[in-house]
Design an enzyme around this catalytic site. Structure first.
Site, PDB file in Angstrom:
ATOM      1  N   SER A   1       0.831  -1.218   0.000  1.00  0.00           N
ATOM      2  CA  SER A   1       0.000   0.000   0.000  1.00  0.00           C
ATOM      3  C   SER A   1       0.862   1.263   0.000  1.00  0.00           C
ATOM      4  O   SER A   1       0.570   2.211  -0.742  1.00  0.00           O
ATOM      5  CB  SER A   1      -0.973  -0.003   1.171  1.00  0.00           C
ATOM      6  OG  SER A   1      -0.335  -0.337   2.378  1.00  0.00           O
TER       7      SER A   1
ATOM      8  N   HIS B   1      -1.991  -8.892   1.999  1.00  0.00           N
ATOM      9  CA  HIS B   1      -1.627  -7.650   2.719  1.00  0.00           C
ATOM     10  C   HIS B   1      -2.711  -7.418   3.789  1.00  0.00           C
ATOM     11  O   HIS B   1      -2.962  -8.291   4.618  1.00  0.00           O
ATOM     12  CB  HIS B   1      -1.498  -6.522   1.679  1.00  0.00           C
ATOM     13  CG  HIS B   1      -0.848  -5.264   2.153  1.00  0.00           C
ATOM     14  ND1 HIS B   1      -0.155  -5.145   3.332  1.00  0.00           N
ATOM     15  CD2 HIS B   1      -0.799  -4.001   1.588  1.00  0.00           C
ATOM     16  CE1 HIS B   1       0.310  -3.912   3.473  1.00  0.00           C
ATOM     17  NE2 HIS B   1      -0.081  -3.192   2.426  1.00  0.00           N
TER      18      HIS B   1
ATOM     19  N   HIS C   1       6.050 -12.979   7.087  1.00  0.00           N
ATOM     20  CA  HIS C   1       6.237 -11.574   6.718  1.00  0.00           C
ATOM     21  C   HIS C   1       7.362 -11.450   5.698  1.00  0.00           C
ATOM     22  O   HIS C   1       8.307 -12.231   5.710  1.00  0.00           O
ATOM     23  CB  HIS C   1       6.559 -10.708   7.940  1.00  0.00           C
ATOM     24  CG  HIS C   1       6.250  -9.265   7.716  1.00  0.00           C
ATOM     25  ND1 HIS C   1       7.158  -8.391   7.161  1.00  0.00           N
ATOM     26  CD2 HIS C   1       5.120  -8.552   7.940  1.00  0.00           C
ATOM     27  CE1 HIS C   1       6.594  -7.195   7.053  1.00  0.00           C
ATOM     28  NE2 HIS C   1       5.365  -7.259   7.518  1.00  0.00           N
TER      29      HIS C   1
ATOM     30  N   ARG D   1       3.720  -5.433  16.943  1.00  0.00           N
ATOM     31  CA  ARG D   1       2.328  -4.948  16.913  1.00  0.00           C
ATOM     32  C   ARG D   1       1.393  -6.064  17.382  1.00  0.00           C
ATOM     33  O   ARG D   1       0.411  -5.826  18.086  1.00  0.00           O
ATOM     34  CB  ARG D   1       1.970  -4.480  15.483  1.00  0.00           C
ATOM     35  CG  ARG D   1       2.870  -3.357  14.975  1.00  0.00           C
ATOM     36  CD  ARG D   1       2.623  -3.044  13.511  1.00  0.00           C
ATOM     37  NE  ARG D   1       2.955  -4.173  12.637  1.00  0.00           N
ATOM     38  CZ  ARG D   1       2.748  -4.204  11.332  1.00  0.00           C
ATOM     39  NH1 ARG D   1       2.177  -3.161  10.731  1.00  0.00           N
ATOM     40  NH2 ARG D   1       3.088  -5.246  10.608  1.00  0.00           N
TER      41      ARG D   1
ATOM     42  N   ASP E   1      -1.720  -8.950  11.706  1.00  0.00           N
ATOM     43  CA  ASP E   1      -3.094  -9.391  11.442  1.00  0.00           C
ATOM     44  C   ASP E   1      -3.516 -10.630  12.231  1.00  0.00           C
ATOM     45  O   ASP E   1      -4.670 -11.036  12.175  1.00  0.00           O
ATOM     46  CB  ASP E   1      -3.260  -9.692   9.941  1.00  0.00           C
ATOM     47  CG  ASP E   1      -3.132  -8.430   9.113  1.00  0.00           C
ATOM     48  OD1 ASP E   1      -3.557  -7.364   9.606  1.00  0.00           O
ATOM     49  OD2 ASP E   1      -2.613  -8.499   7.993  1.00  0.00           O
TER      50      ASP E   1
HETATM   51  N1  NMX Z   1       1.412 -19.899   5.452  1.00  0.00           N
HETATM   52  C1  NMX Z   1       1.827 -20.774   4.501  1.00  0.00           C
HETATM   53  N2  NMX Z   1       2.834 -20.553   3.661  1.00  0.00           N
HETATM   54  C2  NMX Z   1       3.504 -19.401   3.822  1.00  0.00           C
HETATM   55  C3  NMX Z   1       3.173 -18.459   4.812  1.00  0.00           C
HETATM   56  C4  NMX Z   1       2.065 -18.751   5.638  1.00  0.00           C
HETATM   57  N3  NMX Z   1       1.641 -17.886   6.561  1.00  0.00           N
HETATM   58  N4  NMX Z   1       4.024 -17.411   4.719  1.00  0.00           N
HETATM   59  C5  NMX Z   1       4.864 -17.691   3.683  1.00  0.00           C
HETATM   60  N5  NMX Z   1       4.536 -18.888   3.143  1.00  0.00           N
HETATM   61  C6  NMX Z   1       5.102 -19.514   1.962  1.00  0.00           C
HETATM   62  C7  NMX Z   1       4.927 -18.603   0.764  1.00  0.00           C
HETATM   63  O1  NMX Z   1       3.610 -18.690   0.233  1.00  0.00           O
HETATM   64  C8  NMX Z   1       6.011 -19.104  -0.155  1.00  0.00           C
HETATM   65  O2  NMX Z   1       5.539 -20.299  -0.748  1.00  0.00           O
HETATM   66  P1  NMX Z   1       5.879 -20.649  -2.303  1.00  0.00           P
HETATM   67  O3  NMX Z   1       7.358 -20.795  -2.332  1.00  0.00           O
HETATM   68  O4  NMX Z   1       5.132 -21.911  -2.534  1.00  0.00           O
HETATM   69  O5  NMX Z   1       5.387 -19.491  -3.113  1.00  0.00           O
HETATM   70  C9  NMX Z   1       7.123 -19.453   0.822  1.00  0.00           C
HETATM   71  O6  NMX Z   1       6.501 -19.633   2.095  1.00  0.00           O
HETATM   72  C10 NMX Z   1       8.182 -18.387   0.943  1.00  0.00           C
HETATM   73  O7  NMX Z   1       7.540 -17.155   1.249  1.00  0.00           O
HETATM   74  P2  NMX Z   1       8.281 -16.050   2.139  1.00  0.00           P
HETATM   75  O8  NMX Z   1       9.474 -15.583   1.386  1.00  0.00           O
HETATM   76  O9  NMX Z   1       8.470 -16.509   3.525  1.00  0.00           O
HETATM   77  O10 NMX Z   1       7.155 -14.902   2.224  1.00  0.00           O
HETATM   78  P3  NMX Z   1       6.890 -13.694   1.222  1.00  0.00           P
HETATM   79  O11 NMX Z   1       7.833 -12.593   1.555  1.00  0.00           O
HETATM   80  O12 NMX Z   1       6.860 -14.123  -0.196  1.00  0.00           O
HETATM   81  O13 NMX Z   1       5.400 -13.277   1.619  1.00  0.00           O
HETATM   82  C11 NMX Z   1       3.603 -12.865   3.119  1.00  0.00           C
HETATM   83  C12 NMX Z   1       5.080 -12.617   2.831  1.00  0.00           C
HETATM   84  C13 NMX Z   1       3.181 -11.986   4.282  1.00  0.00           C
HETATM   85  C14 NMX Z   1       2.788 -12.447   1.894  1.00  0.00           C
HETATM   86  C15 NMX Z   1       3.407 -14.373   3.453  1.00  0.00           C
HETATM   87  O14 NMX Z   1       4.108 -14.686   4.643  1.00  0.00           O
HETATM   88  C16 NMX Z   1       1.942 -14.750   3.616  1.00  0.00           C
HETATM   89  O15 NMX Z   1       1.297 -15.040   2.599  1.00  0.00           O
HETATM   90  N6  NMX Z   1       1.400 -14.744   4.874  1.00  0.00           N
HETATM   91  C17 NMX Z   1      -0.003 -15.004   5.086  1.00  0.00           C
HETATM   92  C18 NMX Z   1      -0.828 -13.788   4.712  1.00  0.00           C
HETATM   93  C19 NMX Z   1      -0.634 -12.672   5.711  1.00  0.00           C
HETATM   94  O16 NMX Z   1      -0.665 -12.866   6.916  1.00  0.00           O
HETATM   95  N7  NMX Z   1      -0.463 -11.440   5.178  1.00  0.00           N
HETATM   96  C20 NMX Z   1      -0.404 -10.238   6.036  1.00  0.00           C
HETATM   97  C21 NMX Z   1       0.956  -9.546   6.050  1.00  0.00           C
HETATM   98  C22 NMX Z   1       0.890  -8.369   6.981  1.00  0.00           C
HETATM   99  N8  NMX Z   1       0.038  -7.302   6.475  1.00  0.00           N
HETATM  100  O17 NMX Z   1      -0.795  -6.824   7.192  1.00  0.00           O
HETATM  101  O18 NMX Z   1       0.134  -6.872   5.345  1.00  0.00           O
HETATM  102  C1  MLT Z   2       2.256  -3.799   6.831  1.00  0.00           C
HETATM  103  O1  MLT Z   2       1.958  -3.396   7.966  1.00  0.00           O
HETATM  104  O2  MLT Z   2       2.241  -3.062   5.842  1.00  0.00           O
HETATM  105  C2  MLT Z   2       2.517  -5.252   6.677  1.00  0.00           C
HETATM  106  O3  MLT Z   2       3.104  -5.797   7.812  1.00  0.00           O
HETATM  107  C3  MLT Z   2       3.138  -5.652   5.375  1.00  0.00           C
HETATM  108  C4  MLT Z   2       4.556  -5.230   5.111  1.00  0.00           C
HETATM  109  O4  MLT Z   2       5.163  -4.479   5.845  1.00  0.00           O
HETATM  110  O5  MLT Z   2       5.081  -5.752   4.103  1.00  0.00           O
END
Ligand code: NMX
Ligand code: MLT
Length: 424
Positions: A232, A262, A308, A317, A363
């Site tokens: 964002s 996100h 993350h 947080r 979250d």
């Molecule tokens: N559950 C299952 N698999 C996960 C998770 C999770 N919570 N987090 C990461 N992975 C997987 C990810 O999908 C990826 O799989 P693949 O290789 O098959 O594509 C692998 O682990 C490596 O990912 P990372 O490098 O650890 O994470 P990345 O930086 O790409 O993504 C998020 C970060 C936040 C998008 C990811 O951790 C996620 O999808 N979390 C769940 C959704 C979430 O909670 N999002 C909120 C973030 C905070 N916010 O408010 O924005």
């Molecule tokens: C945020 O607060 O924006 C989330 O934790 C996602 C991020 O920092 O990548």
């Protein structure tokens, strides 16, 4: 306005400092980019500047050098002042900012008409972003630009637009909540309440213990900013760098926050927790929860609220929300599941070995707290996140316009060129 006066006093020195810094060190390297990073969402590439806040992977959010855990009890208005200026406001500066918010909070009637005309099953995030966009005609930045204002003056109407948007957001968001979920007529703001308390008041939720305003202030403070590279903030910054005004840019940023990876993860996370509650007829056992987490992973889904892109620790947080929950609702079964998930899921994700960060993010717990206060409409949760995050986006835009940062335009390459570059 005292916030504007403070910025006006700071900006010439900051401009000079950055200009001298670039002159002296502009050719030095701060990051390299690998092929994997180019294809991997630019993770870890240091190619942006953000002075409002920083997220060291081993510490979590630091706003202008103050760790979020140390300032979690500050008012969100104080945090906005801090984000913009690098200093917490004194009493007079805080009162002055609150006066500005109160004076600007009225929402134009056409916003309600547009929202009322939207399909009844519109997602609340689509409604919020539409409401902001439809107010674009009010932009003081665009009016000033059309009249030919000087580049050095850009930050002033950017601040004006930001304050107008921030002042109206709780009213729009609360009014939308009541409209979208049939809660009855809108509740008028009370001009003597602070920003967070007013939002709580206008939502009209039952609050027998009188603590909802505390949750709302905490919620708005914790979600305010998370450096510049999250979807964002980055989307907002990119749009604003084309000199699109704050209405276009904030709306664009929030469209990114509406994604399930996100900000929408808070809605998904509570849904996941409630599913365990339903499936196991109450608080699940450790074993049931472990199995449920594995089933989620095996079905190809992510466990929302965990992982993350930058953090490698439990998000401070989340820790702050957990402390609030322990104080105010320690026997609530849904909150109890959130605590249990925190005990089980990091182990499951570590065992699976894919996620680089197995710990909870912001979250993972916020939804359960809202649920406790009777806000059961999950699709609304990201709207609350948005009201708060608008502070980060706006402060980042004010700083960018003050510093005269240029249009953002990184270089992309076709795969065949990248292959050639690395001799593949
Ligand atoms: N559950 C299952 N698999 C996960 C998770 C999770 N919570 N987090 C990461 N992975 C997987 C990810 O999908 C990826 O799989 P693949 O290789 O098959 O594509 C692998 O682990 C490596 O990912 P990372 O490098 O650890 O994470 P990345 O930086 O790409 O993504 C998020 C970060 C936040 C998008 C990811 O951790 C996620 O999808 N979390 C769940 C959704 C979430 O909670 N999002 C909120 C973030 C905070 N916010 O408010 O924005
Ligand atoms: C945020 O607060 O924006 C989330 O934790 C996602 C991020 O920092 O990548």
């Amino acid at each position: 306005m005292l916030l504007k006066d403070k910025l006006a006093a700071q900006i010439p020195g900051l401009r000079e400092d950055i200009s001298n810094f670039i002159k002296a060190h502009g050719d030095k390297e701060i990051s390299k980019v690998t092929v994997a990073q180019a294809y991997g969402g630019m993770r870890g590439v240091k190619g942006m500047v953000c002075d409002t806040s920083e997220v060291p992977p081993d510490k979590g959010l630091i706003i202008r050098e103050l760790p979020i855990g140390d300032i979690a009890e500050k008012l969100p208005e104080e945090i906005f002042f801090l984000l913009c200026t690098g200093e917490l406001p004194n009493k007079a500066e805080l009162a002055d900012l609150q006066k500005e918010f109160a004076a600007r909070c009225e929402v134009p009637a056409y916003v309600w008409k547009v929202l009322e005309a939207m399909p009844k099953d519109s997602h609340p995030m689509a409604m919020l972003d539409t409401a902001i966009l439809v107010m674009e005609k009010e932009s003081k930045f665009r009016a000033g630009y059309d009249k030919g204002m000087k580049k050095t003056e850009y930050w002033e109407p950017m601040l004006e637009d930001s304050l107008d948007i921030l002042a109206k957001l709780p009213n729009i968001a609360a009014g939308m909540y009541r409209m979208r979920f049939n809660k009855g007529p809108r509740i008028a703001p009370k001009k003597d309440l602070d920003w967070g308390a007013n939002y709580a008041h206008m939502l009209g939720l039952a609050d027998p213990k009188g603590t909802l305003a505390d949750l709302m202030r905490l919620y708005l403070t914790l979600h305010s900013d998370h450096e510049g590279g999250n979807v964002s903030a980055h989307a907002c910054h990119c749009v604003a760098s084309a000199l699109s005004d704050a209405y276009y840019a904030v709306s664009a940023g929030l469209n990114g926050l509406a994604g399930p990876l996100h900000g929408l993860a808070n809605q998904e996370c509570l849904a996941w927790v409630l599913e365990t509650h339903k499936k196991f007829g109450g608080v699940p056992s450790d074993e049931d929860l472990r199995k449920f987490a594995w089933d989620t992973l095996k079905s190809g889904k992510v466990i929302p609220g965990y992982g993350h892109a930058v953090l490698r620790i439990t998000d401070p947080r989340f820790t702050a929300f957990l402390a609030f929950g322990k104080k105010h609702m320690s026997d609530d079964p849904i909150f109890t599941i959130v605590r249990k998930v925190f005990e089980i899921v990091p182990g499951v994700l570590t065992e699976q070995g894919k996620a680089k960060d197995p710990w909870p993010n912001v979250d993972a717990g916020s939804g359960a707290l809202l649920y406790h206060y009777g806000m059961t409409e999950f699709p609304y949760y990201t709207v609350l996140f948005s009201v708060s995050r608008a502070m980060g986006m706006c402060s980042q835009m004010v700083v960018s316009r003050a510093m005269g940062y240029p249009i953002e335009r990184p270089k992309s390459l076709p795969t065949k060129v990248i292959k050639k570059m690395v001799g593949a």
